[in-house]
Design a protein around this motif. Structure first.
Motif, mmCIF file in Angstrom:
data_model
loop_
_atom_site.group_PDB
_atom_site.id
_atom_site.type_symbol
_atom_site.label_atom_id
_atom_site.label_comp_id
_atom_site.label_asym_id
_atom_site.label_seq_id
_atom_site.Cartn_x
_atom_site.Cartn_y
_atom_site.Cartn_z
ATOM 1 N N LYS A 1 -33.669 90.913 88.052
ATOM 2 C CA LYS A 1 -33.018 91.077 89.354
ATOM 3 C C LYS A 1 -34.078 91.234 90.447
ATOM 4 N N GLY A 2 -33.852 90.618 91.580
ATOM 5 C CA GLY A 2 -34.794 90.746 92.690
ATOM 6 C C GLY A 2 -35.969 89.784 92.618
ATOM 7 N N SER A 3 -35.954 88.879 91.637
ATOM 8 C CA SER A 3 -37.059 87.930 91.481
ATOM 9 C C SER A 3 -37.114 86.942 92.645
ATOM 10 N N GLU A 4 -38.288 86.411 92.875
ATOM 11 C CA GLU A 4 -38.458 85.352 93.875
ATOM 12 C C GLU A 4 -39.140 84.176 93.202
ATOM 13 N N GLN B 1 -47.871 76.609 93.279
ATOM 14 C CA GLN B 1 -48.895 76.538 92.240
ATOM 15 C C GLN B 1 -49.590 77.864 91.976
ATOM 16 N N LYS B 2 -49.629 78.737 92.991
ATOM 17 C CA LYS B 2 -50.386 79.969 92.793
ATOM 18 C C LYS B 2 -49.554 81.231 92.855
ATOM 19 N N LYS B 3 -48.432 81.177 93.565
ATOM 20 C CA LYS B 3 -47.711 82.430 93.764
ATOM 21 C C LYS B 3 -46.455 82.557 92.911
ATOM 22 N N GLY B 4 -46.382 81.757 91.883
ATOM 23 C CA GLY B 4 -45.330 81.988 90.899
ATOM 24 C C GLY B 4 -43.958 81.461 91.235
ATOM 25 N N VAL B 5 -43.872 80.599 92.258
ATOM 26 C CA VAL B 5 -42.574 79.970 92.485
ATOM 27 C C VAL B 5 -42.376 78.929 91.383
ATOM 28 N N TRP C 1 -46.864 66.102 91.441
ATOM 29 C CA TRP C 1 -45.493 66.582 91.705
ATOM 30 C C TRP C 1 -45.354 67.902 90.961
ATOM 31 N N PRO C 2 -44.960 68.974 91.651
ATOM 32 C CA PRO C 2 -45.139 70.299 91.046
ATOM 33 C C PRO C 2 -44.070 70.754 90.064
ATOM 34 N N THR C 3 -43.006 69.987 89.927
ATOM 35 C CA THR C 3 -41.899 70.506 89.112
ATOM 36 C C THR C 3 -41.438 69.515 88.043
ATOM 37 N N THR D 1 -46.786 71.247 101.732
ATOM 38 C CA THR D 1 -46.781 72.435 102.590
ATOM 39 C C THR D 1 -46.652 73.709 101.753
ATOM 40 N N LEU D 2 -45.895 73.613 100.680
ATOM 41 C CA LEU D 2 -45.625 74.812 99.869
ATOM 42 C C LEU D 2 -46.502 74.873 98.616
ATOM 43 N N GLU D 3 -47.570 74.093 98.633
ATOM 44 C CA GLU D 3 -48.438 73.980 97.464
ATOM 45 C C GLU D 3 -48.868 75.348 96.921
ATOM 46 N N GLU D 4 -49.309 76.197 97.821
ATOM 47 C CA GLU D 4 -49.832 77.489 97.377
ATOM 48 C C GLU D 4 -48.745 78.336 96.725
ATOM 49 N N GLU D 5 -47.574 78.341 97.356
ATOM 50 C CA GLU D 5 -46.467 79.142 96.813
ATOM 51 C C GLU D 5 -46.087 78.659 95.411
#
Lengths: 140, 89
Positions: free
Chosen positions: B17-20, B53-57, A92-94, B47-51
Motif C-alpha cells: 500500500k502506498g507504493s509509487e 530506470q533509476k527510481k524504481g518506476v 524501450w523501458p517496459t 523525459t522520464l528516463e531517470e524515474e
C-alpha cells in the motif's frame, strides 16, 4: 574477447559463468536472432496461456482478437538477461514488446491504440497476416 | 504541455500500500504534431528516463495526444489493465 578478459581476471571463473557470459541471451546478437526474419515476436511476462502481467495479457488478447495465435512468445520473467537486453535492444523501458518482421512495433499502449484506430489490421497485412476482424460483418 | 496528468495506478498491482511503482501519464502537447505513436511514446519515455530506470518506476502507461486529438477525445482515459501478479517475479 571474453577469453582475453578471462586471462587477466584475478578470479578464475567457473565454466558455467563463462558459457552464460559468452552466449548472453540479452546480447544484441541473440535478440537479433530471435526477432529477425520472424513475422511476429512478443516479449512478455508469463506465457500466452498464462500471462503474468496485465499489459502482457492485453497484447495477447488483442492478437487473439485478430485471430493471431501463432507468434513467438518469450517469457522475460524466466530470463533476467533477456528482460534487460530487450529493453536495451529497442531503447524501450517496459515489457511487453512486440516485433513484426524484425521491427519494433511498440508496447501495450501502442498495440491498444493501433487496435482501436484500425492500424493494426494494416500492420498485420504487411506481415502477410489477415486479421480475423475483417471477416466479422459489421453490426448495424 | 497543454495538459499533464500523472496517475498512480500502483494500488491496482501486487505491491505494498502506498507504493509509487505503476503510473499512467497523460500528455497533451503541440510537440507531438504529426509524430507517430511510437515517437511520441519515446519522447515521454526519454523525459522520464531517470524515474523509470533509476527510481524504481516499474510500469509506465502513456497517453500522448495533440491538443486537437485531446479535444476530439472524450478527455477521459481508460484505466490500465488489471494486474496478473507478476510484479517482481
Amino acid at each position: 574477447m571474453f577469453r582475453i578478459l578471462q586471462r587477466f581476471s584475478p578470479v578464475k571463473r567457473r565454466a558455467t559463468t563463462l558459457i552464460c557470459a559468452r552466449y548472453s541471451t540479452g546480447s544484441k546478437e541473440h535478440i537479433d536472432g530471435l526477432v529477425k526474419e520472424k513475422n511476429l515476436v512478443v516479449f512478455m511476462k508469463g506465457t500466452p496461456d498464462a500471462p503474468r502481467c496485465g499489459f502482457s495479457n492485453a497484447v495477447v488478447q488483442i492478437l487473439n482478437m485478430h485471430g493471431v495465435e501463432k507468434f513467438d512468445a518469450h517469457n522475460v520473467l524466466e530470463d533476467e538477461d533477456l528482460r534487460q537486453g530487450v529493453k536495451d535492444y529497442s531503447n524501450w523501458p517496459t515489457i511487453p514488446q512486440v516485433y513484426m518482421q524484425g521491427e519494433f512495433l511498440g508496447g501495450c499502449d501502442i498495440m491498444i491504440e493501433m487496435h482501436k484506430n484500425g492500424e493494426l489490421i494494416e500492420e498485420l497485412k504487411k506481415a502477410g497476416i489477415r486479421s480475423a476482424l475483417l471477416d466479422i460483418p459489421e453490426e448495424k | 504541455p497543454l495538459h499533464l496528468e500523472v496517475i498512480n495506478e500502483s494500488y491496482m498491482h501486487n505491491v505494498p500500500k502506498g507504493s509509487e511503482t505503476h503510473f499512467k501519464v497523460i500528455v497533451v502537447s503541440d510537440a507531438f504534431g504529426s509524430k507517430a505513436a511510437l515517437q511520441r511514446h519515446r519522447m515521454v519515455n526519454h523525459t522520464l528516463e531517470e524515474e523509470v530506470q533509476k527510481k524504481g518506476v516499474h510500469a509506465l502507461s502513456i497517453v500522448a495526444k495533440t491538443p486537437d486529438q485531446w479535444q476530439e477525445s472524450i478527455q477521459k482515459v481508460e484505466p490500465s489493465p488489471n494486474c496478473r501478479g507478476g510484479f517482481g517475479k
